[in-house]
Motif scaffolding. Sequence first.
Motif, mmCIF file in Angstrom:
data_model
loop_
_atom_site.group_PDB
_atom_site.id
_atom_site.type_symbol
_atom_site.label_atom_id
_atom_site.label_comp_id
_atom_site.label_asym_id
_atom_site.label_seq_id
_atom_site.Cartn_x
_atom_site.Cartn_y
_atom_site.Cartn_z
ATOM 1 N N THR A 70 1.008 -1.331 0.464
ATOM 2 C CA THR A 70 0.434 0.153 -0.131
ATOM 3 C C THR A 70 0.939 1.596 -0.068
ATOM 4 O OG1 THR A 70 -1.659 0.968 1.222
ATOM 5 C CG2 THR A 70 0.085 0.129 2.723
ATOM 6 N N GLN A 71 0.630 2.471 -0.528
ATOM 7 C CA GLN A 71 0.902 3.491 -0.725
ATOM 8 C C GLN A 71 1.789 4.031 1.684
ATOM 9 O OE1 GLN A 71 1.670 5.169 -3.164
ATOM 10 N NE2 GLN A 71 3.150 6.581 -2.159
ATOM 11 N N LEU A 72 3.163 3.716 1.722
ATOM 12 C CA LEU A 72 3.068 4.316 3.036
ATOM 13 C C LEU A 72 3.674 5.889 3.333
ATOM 14 C CD1 LEU A 72 5.808 1.224 3.691
ATOM 15 C CD2 LEU A 72 3.248 0.679 3.708
ATOM 16 N N CYS A 73 3.926 6.397 4.153
ATOM 17 C CA CYS A 73 4.607 7.535 5.133
ATOM 18 C C CYS A 73 5.639 7.170 3.878
ATOM 19 C CB CYS A 73 3.640 7.491 6.229
ATOM 20 S SG CYS A 73 4.720 8.981 6.921
ATOM 21 N N VAL A 92 -6.824 19.917 13.057
ATOM 22 C CA VAL A 92 -6.920 18.379 12.484
ATOM 23 C C VAL A 92 -5.432 17.052 13.577
ATOM 24 C CG1 VAL A 92 -7.895 18.122 11.017
ATOM 25 C CG2 VAL A 92 -5.741 18.371 10.719
ATOM 26 N N PHE A 93 -5.971 16.637 13.594
ATOM 27 C CA PHE A 93 -4.408 15.007 14.095
ATOM 28 C C PHE A 93 -4.011 14.278 12.671
ATOM 29 C CE2 PHE A 93 -2.297 12.416 16.074
ATOM 30 C CZ PHE A 93 -0.992 12.427 16.663
ATOM 31 N N ASP A 94 -3.042 14.678 12.305
ATOM 32 C CA ASP A 94 -2.589 13.038 11.502
ATOM 33 C C ASP A 94 -1.132 13.144 10.702
ATOM 34 O OD1 ASP A 94 -2.852 11.890 9.433
ATOM 35 O OD2 ASP A 94 -4.274 12.909 8.154
ATOM 36 N N LEU A 95 -0.153 12.363 10.293
ATOM 37 C CA LEU A 95 0.936 12.731 9.870
ATOM 38 C C LEU A 95 0.828 13.738 9.367
ATOM 39 C CD1 LEU A 95 0.683 8.780 8.100
ATOM 40 C CD2 LEU A 95 2.522 9.763 10.424
ATOM 41 N N ARG A 327 -1.021 13.719 -0.192
ATOM 42 C CA ARG A 327 -2.522 13.951 -0.739
ATOM 43 C C ARG A 327 -4.037 12.731 -0.523
ATOM 44 N NH1 ARG A 327 -2.060 17.973 -6.044
ATOM 45 N NH2 ARG A 327 -1.637 20.436 -5.370
ATOM 46 N N LEU A 328 -2.601 11.320 -0.977
ATOM 47 C CA LEU A 328 -3.772 10.318 -1.235
ATOM 48 C C LEU A 328 -3.822 10.089 0.598
ATOM 49 C CD1 LEU A 328 -4.903 7.263 -1.940
ATOM 50 C CD2 LEU A 328 -2.037 6.532 -2.382
ATOM 51 N N LEU A 329 -3.008 10.091 1.498
ATOM 52 C CA LEU A 329 -3.184 8.838 2.930
ATOM 53 C C LEU A 329 -3.562 10.358 3.901
ATOM 54 C CD1 LEU A 329 0.864 7.489 2.741
ATOM 55 C CD2 LEU A 329 -1.947 6.312 3.048
ATOM 56 N N GLY A 386 -3.788 4.087 10.615
ATOM 57 C CA GLY A 386 -5.441 2.977 10.034
ATOM 58 C C GLY A 386 -6.465 3.829 9.352
ATOM 59 N N GLN A 387 -6.317 5.296 9.921
ATOM 60 C CA GLN A 387 -7.437 5.593 8.955
ATOM 61 C C GLN A 387 -6.671 6.146 7.511
ATOM 62 O OE1 GLN A 387 -8.401 9.182 11.097
ATOM 63 N NE2 GLN A 387 -10.070 8.355 11.679
ATOM 64 N N ASP A 388 -4.848 6.218 7.145
ATOM 65 C CA ASP A 388 -4.537 7.169 6.361
ATOM 66 C C ASP A 388 -4.452 5.870 5.803
ATOM 67 O OD1 ASP A 388 -4.548 9.393 7.571
ATOM 68 O OD2 ASP A 388 -1.740 9.120 8.308
ATOM 69 N N HIS A 389 -4.212 4.531 6.260
ATOM 70 C CA HIS A 389 -4.028 3.501 5.434
ATOM 71 C C HIS A 389 -5.377 3.147 4.474
ATOM 72 C CE1 HIS A 389 0.289 1.776 6.445
ATOM 73 N NE2 HIS A 389 0.288 2.826 6.407
ATOM 74 N N ALA A 390 -6.251 3.445 5.227
ATOM 75 C CA ALA A 390 -7.573 3.105 4.775
ATOM 76 C C ALA A 390 -8.256 4.057 3.762
ATOM 77 C CB ALA A 390 -8.733 2.769 6.596
ATOM 78 N N ARG A 391 -7.783 4.822 3.099
ATOM 79 C CA ARG A 391 -7.973 5.821 2.236
ATOM 80 C C ARG A 391 -7.712 5.006 0.911
ATOM 81 N NH1 ARG A 391 -6.657 9.950 5.766
ATOM 82 N NH2 ARG A 391 -7.863 10.366 6.419
ATOM 83 N N THR A 392 -6.913 3.677 1.438
ATOM 84 C CA THR A 392 -7.002 2.790 0.170
ATOM 85 C C THR A 392 -7.809 1.593 -0.494
ATOM 86 O OG1 THR A 392 -5.008 1.824 1.087
ATOM 87 C CG2 THR A 392 -3.931 3.717 0.090
#
Length: 446
Positions: A70-73, A92-95, A327-329, A386-392
């Motif tokens: 998958t797309q990784l940070c 917001v809180f995120d990578l 933009r994806l993650l 998990g939310q970031d990976h779940a966008r793929t």
Amino acid sequence: MTTVDLAACPTRGERADPLAILAAQARDRVADLIPVRHARMAATPFTFYRGAAAVMADDLARTPNTGIITQLCGDAHLSNLGLFFSPERRMVFDLNDFDETHPGPFEWDVKRLAASFVIAGRNNGFDDKTNRAIAKTVAKAYRRTIRRSVSMTTLDCWYAGIDVESVMAEIGPMLDTSMTKRTQKALRKARHRDSAQALAKLCVIDEAGRAHIRNDPPLLVPLAERFPRDTANVLADRVRERVESYRASLPSHVQTLLAQFSIVDIAFKVVGVGSVGTRTWVVLMIGKNLDDPLFLQVKEAQRSVLADHVPAPGFDNQGRRVVEGQRLLQAASDLFLGWSTGLDESGKRRDFYVRQLRDGKGSVVVEALEPEGMTLYAKLCGLALGQDHARTATRFDIARYLSETKGFAGAIADFSVAYADLNEADHVQMTAAINRGELEVHDLVV
């Protein structure tokens, strides 16, 4: 892939020399800043880990993997998550760091994140029973988020994010008073970290009322102070060209917005730990007057540390790789995020990505966390990843693996403790090389 394979960590005899990996990475960076990078990495095992993404990528490539790509940070340690404003001005809180984003086995991001908590926990004096439990919390939160995502619609997964105010309402009662005060202070500080605040902190105003970026060598140096005048003039023109070409990577409405600002000053900036030595420029732009500033950061994008280990279609511009991965993650990306290319002082092509220098950005003071606070933060970080990976679309394959594999969280925790041992030994190796005079250091405050 069994949990035994998932927990596998290379032994020192199975690894490449970590200092050789770092030296190879430094060859294409600004030479006089490499001693700064050495000093920042050598400060603690945790700062070494922050700068050693390339070392860990090589280590992970030597271990079994799930094969679920998958797309990784690419550099998902706990200090690369934090607060920032969305374009809608929500906190917001995120990578928030995607320099190494690249396709790869999904668990590599989970392992880098979980191991960072063990290393940070040791730095804070926690025992490894506590650290292992915290690493396990990361993996559990990630697993729970991914498994929940398959019951959500695709658009719900895409728009899912962590609203800071909602999180504080939920976990605030679980925090002790001092921790709550520190968190609220961090939020207040983040809300005021914008271009106006940067103008006050990073600039001086001359007698004619014009703003200039202050000279604070070697962390922040105006072009005219860092280079001879002819070289500085050439570089200033090239940075302006980069900003001009960057406009084409923006949506037309953002191009129209950016057109209302004019460049008034440019400086060279030292950033981060792992990024030290990359070419990074701060561009001060002004709209109608001094009360209308915009700071852009033009940062060099080099090949991802994962690129040598995971075959994947590439981009013709490394800056675009960073931007497209972000933009994806990321749940909400900077309005001014874009990419560019240009020539450096020697005429060599360099790729860049561009974003606002600060837009509400803030982070947790990891060193101030006690075990309870670190555990809550681990849960939050696991949820965000998990939310970031779940966008793929890969979320279905990841969820299937997590449903069928018992002991995922325990295996990630075992790996994290073992990798923390390797990281400590690498840090000792670096400090020994510094003490022998083999690595030059220039000590600066991070």
